[in-house]
Design a protein around this motif. Structure first.
Motif, PDB file in Angstrom:
ATOM      1  N   GLU A 287     -29.169   6.756  70.269  1.00 28.88           N
ATOM      2  CA  GLU A 287     -30.170   6.743  71.158  1.00 28.88           C
ATOM      3  C   GLU A 287     -31.489   6.350  70.665  1.00 28.88           C
ATOM      4  O   GLU A 287     -32.389   5.777  71.226  1.00 28.88           O
ATOM      5  N   GLU A 290     -31.119   2.440  69.425  1.00 33.48           N
ATOM      6  CA  GLU A 290     -30.787   1.617  70.466  1.00 33.48           C
ATOM      7  C   GLU A 290     -32.279   0.863  71.330  1.00 33.48           C
ATOM      8  O   GLU A 290     -32.283   0.140  72.076  1.00 33.48           O
ATOM      9  N   PRO A 415     -37.342   7.619  72.425  1.00 35.96           N
ATOM     10  CA  PRO A 415     -36.630   8.274  73.522  1.00 35.96           C
ATOM     11  C   PRO A 415     -36.945   9.329  73.788  1.00 35.96           C
ATOM     12  O   PRO A 415     -37.586  10.419  73.160  1.00 35.96           O
ATOM     13  N   THR A 417     -34.999  11.874  74.788  1.00 30.85           N
ATOM     14  CA  THR A 417     -33.930  12.943  74.481  1.00 30.85           C
ATOM     15  C   THR A 417     -34.663  14.186  73.607  1.00 30.85           C
ATOM     16  O   THR A 417     -35.466  13.821  72.681  1.00 30.85           O
ATOM     17  N   GLY A 420     -36.095  13.442  70.111  1.00 33.96           N
ATOM     18  CA  GLY A 420     -36.339  12.127  70.044  1.00 33.96           C
ATOM     19  C   GLY A 420     -37.529  11.568  69.196  1.00 33.96           C
ATOM     20  O   GLY A 420     -37.612  10.827  68.337  1.00 33.96           O
TER      21      GLY A 420
END
Length: 549
Positions: A287, A290, A415, A417, A420
């Motif tokens: 993630e 990405e 991100p 998350t 992150g």
């Protein structure tokens, strides 16, 4: 409707990923000042140590009679930093940022002590590698901690101070090294002990973030040891191959070069396959990579640090080998690039804080970087001081603006998350350190190969008997390995050899322009997000409830 609009304007940032909340990490008042001071001292030491040995290499070589290993004093340090930066970020989520940075300082100080007490070249190189392991932790975790203790809407000020410290450290190193070289080179390493100790004391006394939740025994299992091995070995072997290729001990078809480049590339490919397909706890979670705008920021910073370090090294070569300066005066003549970098960092940071703009500043820095590096082609053997100062300003402005803007872009692009922001910051730092290491090695490779070919070609057309006789007596190989021998040559021969060196240095600037162009192209694909005016941590409990529903 107004409430909805207001809610949309609040920037959400990920929590640490260790069970703690983002807001729990913030500190203020005198504690903030002391912790930031400690972090800046730590970063200054790490950056300074990469260049402090430049001016004492001849003394060390004579002391231990080890000229053939002298390059490892810089390469060993940079290799250790670059290969372990990503690992330190992941480790800090497991053991906590405080323990991580404390360990980094201690390891760095142990390596420095080994260097100071070294009685052989091998012991000195070993100490440099150990110091590099700690330095990798410092370069990674200083930015991570700074990111956590300040809300993102005020983080520009912290990153601005850190960027200035990075720029200053790169030039202070040669200056301090040159000063210590006048009485005892070992103090280049002893100095890290009291200064590092002060940083450690301040950090331990004042910095008390919430401890990561969970048992350390269970969390240690969450470290991807195999992935760490593949990434570290791949990074080290590729950099080793570049180092071997630029030395005069190995040829391009030597077993050392071929084996390092082949195994290094295979290890890097295997890391990608393992990390993104099989690892239960990936070192670089999918993630993170990405997010294409974050990837663009990492590439921009990697390329920028590549030409920044390449320019630093070979402008020093220009001042010392062509202009005949010592290490101290060489460092002083690098001040235009550093001063312009510091000033542009301040201006860029203030503009970002007031307007919120980041990407336009990064693109502007990319354009200035291409122009500034291209203008360095105009440097000549007999360039005046005024011309030199003028040519160094634009590369400095580019670096200052880019360091500031890309560091903040990596934050806003991260991100949401858990963990992150920390992992995005770690990936960004990994790119910076790899960029500096690769840029340094590519610059040396470009210079050494250029000098060999340019010198041989010029020698074929040279008719001056004095030049030919001097070269024959001293030897082409000896001059390539030790340019201090130039002082023993006839002035005409010196002029001939310096002209070939100048052409080779210009080729390094060609390489730097290519890296600057890469930084410019990548900067276009970065995030359009601005520095937020308000922010909050992601409400993971609500997210989990929504996912359950």
């Amino acid at each position: 409707m107004a409430a909805k609009k207001e809610k949309q304007e609040i920037f959400e940032e990920s929590n640490a990923g260790d069970g703690t909340r983002r807001e729990d990490q913030y500190i203020g008042g005198y504690k903030l000042i002391i912790v930031v001071t400690s972090l800046l001292i730590s970063m200054l030491l790490s950056v300074m140590d990469a260049t402090i040995v430049v001016t004492i290499l001849p003394q060390i070589s004579n002391k231990f009679d080890g000229f053939e290993k002298i390059n490892w004093l810089t390469s060993g340090f940079l290799l250790a930093i670059a290969s372990l930066t990503a690992t330190w970020g992941k480790l800090s989520i497991v053991i906590g940022r405080k323990l991580g940075i404390v360990l980094s300082i201690i390891i760095f100080m142990i390596g420095s002590l080994v260097c100071a007490l070294a009685n052989s070249m091998d012991m000195l190189i070993g100490g440099r590698v150990v110091a590099g392991v700690g330095g990798g932790g410092l370069q990674s975790l200083v930015l991570v901690v700074l990111t956590e203790i300040l809300p993102i809407e005020y983080r520009t000020f912290g990153i601005m101070l850190l960027s200035i410290t990075t720029a200053l450290g790169s030039v202070i190193g040669p200056l301090i090294g040159g000063a210590f070289s006048r009485f005892d080179w070992r103090w280049c390493f002893y100095i890290n002990l009291p200064v590092g100790g002060l940083s450690l004391l301040l950090l331990v006394a004042v910095f008390n973030p919430p401890a990561p939740k969970g048992k350390i025994k269970d969390k240690i299992k969450m470290i991807d040891y195999f992935g760490t091995f593949l990434l570290s070995s791949g990074s080290v072997l590729v950099l080793l191959a570049l180092s071997f290729g630029s030395s005069y001990q190995y040829t391009w078809n030597s077993a050392a070069f071929i084996s390092c480049i082949v195994i290094g590339v295979i290890s890097s490919v295997l890391f990608c396959v393992w990390n993104y397909n099989y690892s239960k706890y990936p070192l670089i979670p999918p993630e993170i990579t990405e997010v294409l705008s974050l990837d663009a920021t990492v590439i921009t910073a990697t390329a920028m640090f590549g030409f920044f370090f390449a320019n630093q090294i070979y402008l020093s070569v220009y001042f010392q080998s062509i202009k005949g300066m010592d290490g101290w005066h060489s460092g002083l003549h690098l001040l235009p690039i550093i001063v312009s970098s510091v000033v542009s960092t301040l201006i860029g940071g203030m503009i970002s804080q007031i307007t919120g703009y980041l990407k336009p500043i990064s693109i502007l820095a990319g354009i200035i970087g291409v122009v500034g590096n291209a203008l360095l082609y105009l440097l000549k053997v007999d360039s005046s001081l005024g011309k030199i100062i003028g040519l160094l300003i634009l590369p400095g402005i580019s670096s200052g603006l880019q360091i500031q803007s890309t560091a903040m872009l990596s934050q806003v692009s991260a991100p949401k998350t858990p963990g992150g922001t920390i992992l995005a910051t770690t990936l960004y730092t990994f790119g910076r350190t790899m960029g500096g290491a690769i840029g340094s090695e590519l610059a040396t490779l470009t210079y050494s190969e250029s000098l060999k070919h340019i010198f041989k070609r010029a020698l074929k057309h040279e008719t001056n008997s004095t030049v030919l006789q001097d070269i024959q007596e001293i030897g082409f190989g000896s001059l390539l390995e030790n340019t201090s021998l130039l002082a023993k040559l006839h002035p005409v021969t010196q002029e001939f050899f310096k002209a070939q060196m100048m052409k080779s240095i210009v080729n390094v600037f060609h390489m730097g322009t290519g890296l600057a162009a890469l930084a410019l192209i990548a900067s276009v694909f970065q995030s359009n997000l601005k520095v937020p005016k308000q922010s909050k941590g992601v409400d993971e409990d609500n997210d989990q409830e929504e996912n359950t529903d």
